[in-house]
Motif scaffolding. Sequence first.
Motif, PDB file in Angstrom:
ATOM      1  N   ILE A   1      37.850  24.974  43.305  1.00 33.31           N
ATOM      2  CA  ILE A   1      36.735  25.826  43.778  1.00 33.31           C
ATOM      3  C   ILE A   1      36.555  26.997  42.810  1.00 33.31           C
ATOM      4  O   ILE A   1      37.540  27.567  42.351  1.00 33.31           O
ATOM      5  N   GLU A   2      35.306  27.295  42.490  1.00 35.97           N
ATOM      6  CA  GLU A   2      35.005  28.285  41.453  1.00 35.97           C
ATOM      7  C   GLU A   2      34.139  29.399  42.041  1.00 35.97           C
ATOM      8  O   GLU A   2      33.434  29.196  43.021  1.00 35.97           O
ATOM      9  N   ARG A   3      34.222  30.574  41.393  1.00 39.75           N
ATOM     10  CA  ARG A   3      33.376  31.696  41.814  1.00 39.75           C
ATOM     11  C   ARG A   3      32.538  32.183  40.640  1.00 39.75           C
ATOM     12  O   ARG A   3      32.989  32.147  39.491  1.00 39.75           O
ATOM     13  N   THR A   4      31.349  32.682  40.939  1.00 36.94           N
ATOM     14  CA  THR A   4      30.493  33.229  39.889  1.00 36.94           C
ATOM     15  C   THR A   4      29.788  34.474  40.397  1.00 36.94           C
ATOM     16  O   THR A   4      29.640  34.669  41.613  1.00 36.94           O
ATOM     17  N   LEU A   5      29.375  35.323  39.455  1.00 37.44           N
ATOM     18  CA  LEU A   5      28.674  36.559  39.814  1.00 37.44           C
ATOM     19  C   LEU A   5      27.184  36.313  39.664  1.00 37.44           C
ATOM     20  O   LEU A   5      26.721  35.848  38.618  1.00 37.44           O
ATOM     21  N   SER A   6      26.462  36.634  40.712  1.00 37.17           N
ATOM     22  CA  SER A   6      25.005  36.483  40.717  1.00 37.17           C
ATOM     23  C   SER A   6      24.371  37.842  40.977  1.00 37.17           C
ATOM     24  O   SER A   6      24.924  38.656  41.720  1.00 37.17           O
ATOM     25  N   ILE A   7      23.229  38.085  40.352  1.00 30.10           N
ATOM     26  CA  ILE A   7      22.460  39.303  40.635  1.00 30.10           C
ATOM     27  C   ILE A   7      21.020  38.915  40.931  1.00 30.10           C
ATOM     28  O   ILE A   7      20.395  38.175  40.155  1.00 30.10           O
ATOM     29  N   ILE A   8      20.521  39.402  42.056  1.00 28.25           N
ATOM     30  CA  ILE A   8      19.089  39.298  42.336  1.00 28.25           C
ATOM     31  C   ILE A   8      18.461  40.563  41.761  1.00 28.25           C
ATOM     32  O   ILE A   8      18.790  41.679  42.151  1.00 28.25           O
ATOM     33  N   LYS A   9      17.618  40.377  40.753  1.00 31.17           N
ATOM     34  CA  LYS A   9      17.143  41.478  39.902  1.00 31.17           C
ATOM     35  C   LYS A   9      15.994  42.258  40.555  1.00 31.17           C
ATOM     36  O   LYS A   9      15.382  41.796  41.527  1.00 31.17           O
ATOM     37  N   PRO A  10      15.665  43.439  39.975  1.00 31.90           N
ATOM     38  CA  PRO A  10      14.652  44.317  40.582  1.00 31.90           C
ATOM     39  C   PRO A  10      13.290  43.670  40.847  1.00 31.90           C
ATOM     40  O   PRO A  10      12.654  43.973  41.857  1.00 31.90           O
ATOM     41  N   ASP A  11      12.836  42.784  39.967  1.00 33.99           N
ATOM     42  CA  ASP A  11      11.509  42.179  40.214  1.00 33.99           C
ATOM     43  C   ASP A  11      11.519  41.391  41.523  1.00 33.99           C
ATOM     44  O   ASP A  11      10.513  41.330  42.239  1.00 33.99           O
ATOM     45  N   ALA A  12      12.678  40.798  41.848  1.00 36.28           N
ATOM     46  CA  ALA A  12      12.799  39.981  43.063  1.00 36.28           C
ATOM     47  C   ALA A  12      13.059  40.836  44.305  1.00 36.28           C
ATOM     48  O   ALA A  12      12.487  40.573  45.374  1.00 36.28           O
TER      49      ALA A  12
ATOM     50  N   THR B   1      33.698  35.117  31.725  1.00 35.75           N
ATOM     51  CA  THR B   1      32.685  36.140  32.005  1.00 35.75           C
ATOM     52  C   THR B   1      32.500  36.286  33.509  1.00 35.75           C
ATOM     53  O   THR B   1      32.265  37.390  33.998  1.00 35.75           O
ATOM     54  N   ALA B   2      32.622  35.208  34.258  1.00 36.31           N
ATOM     55  CA  ALA B   2      32.492  35.297  35.718  1.00 36.31           C
ATOM     56  C   ALA B   2      33.562  36.226  36.283  1.00 36.31           C
ATOM     57  O   ALA B   2      33.272  37.113  37.087  1.00 36.31           O
ATOM     58  N   ALA B   3      34.807  36.061  35.835  1.00 39.01           N
ATOM     59  CA  ALA B   3      35.898  36.907  36.329  1.00 39.01           C
ATOM     60  C   ALA B   3      35.654  38.371  35.978  1.00 39.01           C
ATOM     61  O   ALA B   3      35.819  39.266  36.820  1.00 39.01           O
ATOM     62  N   GLU B   4      35.209  38.630  34.744  1.00 37.76           N
ATOM     63  CA  GLU B   4      34.917  40.003  34.322  1.00 37.76           C
ATOM     64  C   GLU B   4      33.765  40.601  35.111  1.00 37.76           C
ATOM     65  O   GLU B   4      33.813  41.762  35.522  1.00 37.76           O
ATOM     66  N   GLU B   5      32.726  39.812  35.290  1.00 33.41           N
ATOM     67  CA  GLU B   5      31.524  40.319  35.961  1.00 33.41           C
ATOM     68  C   GLU B   5      31.769  40.547  37.451  1.00 33.41           C
ATOM     69  O   GLU B   5      31.248  41.496  38.030  1.00 33.41           O
ATOM     70  N   ILE B   6      32.568  39.684  38.078  1.00 35.02           N
ATOM     71  CA  ILE B   6      32.913  39.902  39.488  1.00 35.02           C
ATOM     72  C   ILE B   6      33.689  41.210  39.622  1.00 35.02           C
ATOM     73  O   ILE B   6      33.391  42.037  40.481  1.00 35.02           O
ATOM     74  N   ALA B   7      34.649  41.426  38.730  1.00 31.06           N
ATOM     75  CA  ALA B   7      35.467  42.649  38.777  1.00 31.06           C
ATOM     76  C   ALA B   7      34.650  43.896  38.470  1.00 31.06           C
ATOM     77  O   ALA B   7      35.007  45.001  38.880  1.00 31.06           O
ATOM     78  N   PHE B   8      33.548  43.740  37.744  1.00 30.26           N
ATOM     79  CA  PHE B   8      32.674  44.878  37.421  1.00 30.26           C
ATOM     80  C   PHE B   8      32.054  45.441  38.708  1.00 30.26           C
ATOM     81  O   PHE B   8      31.873  46.642  38.847  1.00 30.26           O
ATOM     82  N   TYR B   9      31.738  44.582  39.660  1.00 30.57           N
ATOM     83  CA  TYR B   9      31.010  45.009  40.865  1.00 30.57           C
ATOM     84  C   TYR B   9      31.840  45.011  42.145  1.00 30.57           C
ATOM     85  O   TYR B   9      31.468  45.676  43.114  1.00 30.57           O
ATOM     86  N   PHE B  10      32.915  44.216  42.205  1.00 35.47           N
ATOM     87  CA  PHE B  10      33.640  44.060  43.465  1.00 35.47           C
ATOM     88  C   PHE B  10      35.134  44.323  43.286  1.00 35.47           C
ATOM     89  O   PHE B  10      35.716  43.972  42.257  1.00 35.47           O
ATOM     90  N   SER B  11      35.743  44.915  44.318  1.00 32.39           N
ATOM     91  CA  SER B  11      37.194  45.066  44.331  1.00 32.39           C
ATOM     92  C   SER B  11      37.788  43.826  45.006  1.00 32.39           C
ATOM     93  O   SER B  11      37.102  43.123  45.752  1.00 32.39           O
ATOM     94  N   GLY B  12      39.051  43.582  44.757  1.00 28.03           N
ATOM     95  CA  GLY B  12      39.727  42.438  45.365  1.00 28.03           C
ATOM     96  C   GLY B  12      39.611  42.430  46.888  1.00 28.03           C
ATOM     97  O   GLY B  12      39.488  41.369  47.514  1.00 28.03           O
ATOM     98  N   LEU B  13      39.614  43.625  47.487  1.00 30.55           N
ATOM     99  CA  LEU B  13      39.546  43.743  48.947  1.00 30.55           C
ATOM    100  C   LEU B  13      38.222  43.239  49.516  1.00 30.55           C
ATOM    101  O   LEU B  13      38.128  42.881  50.685  1.00 30.55           O
ATOM    102  N   GLU B  14      37.183  43.240  48.686  1.00 33.16           N
ATOM    103  CA  GLU B  14      35.858  42.807  49.152  1.00 33.16           C
ATOM    104  C   GLU B  14      35.676  41.295  49.063  1.00 33.16           C
ATOM    105  O   GLU B  14      34.637  40.770  49.456  1.00 33.16           O
ATOM    106  N   LEU B  15      36.669  40.612  48.501  1.00 30.56           N
ATOM    107  CA  LEU B  15      36.545  39.168  48.284  1.00 30.56           C
ATOM    108  C   LEU B  15      37.491  38.429  49.209  1.00 30.56           C
ATOM    109  O   LEU B  15      38.704  38.483  49.043  1.00 30.56           O
TER     110      LEU B  15
END
Length: 137
Positions: free
Chosen positions: A1-12, A122-136
């Motif tokens: 099982i894999e995780r990825t970081l997604s962003i819904i951008k300002p235009d959306a 990059t997924a691991a780095e990007e997830i850590a950029f926005y979320f702490s371990g406690l939020e996952l």
Amino acid sequence: IERTLSIIKPDATRRNLTGKINAKFEDAGLRIIAQKRIQLTEAQAGKFYEVHKERPFYGELCEFMASAPVVVQVLEGENAIAKNREVMGATNPADAAPGTVRAEFAESVGENSVHGSDAPETAAEEIAFYFSGLELV
Ligand code: ATP
Ligand code: MG
């Protein structure tokens, strides 16, 4: 099982499309395991997109990402990184396959509604950029 970081951008987010985009992720078998709405500063956007620093569109991209709130989220599933990018469609909406988020919603190559990590590192780095371990969970 894999995780990825997604962003819904300002235009959306401006066009109130979060639910419609999330439905596409869920329909593809991706589970939204963390999600929050935040407003980035241009400096924070610049740090997130540091890999694109030398590209001509960098300044415009950072300004756009700070122009309205974004929804940052962690998606989980089998091959989540590739699956998410499939659901997103090509960077330029003119090239995006029918039914993809960008084909349906993106306004231009810059204002293209979503971001998704492109590799496990990059997924691991990007997830850590926005979320702490406690939020996952
Ligand atoms: P993302 O990284 O956001 O998931 P991507 O991997 O499809 O998208 P990249 O090449 O990594 O695309 O570019 C990052 C982002 O920079 C794009 O999503 C888009 O918002 C912006 N961008 C890319 N190319 C251009 C361009 N030619 N003009 C303006 N903005 C661009
Ligand atoms: Mg990218």
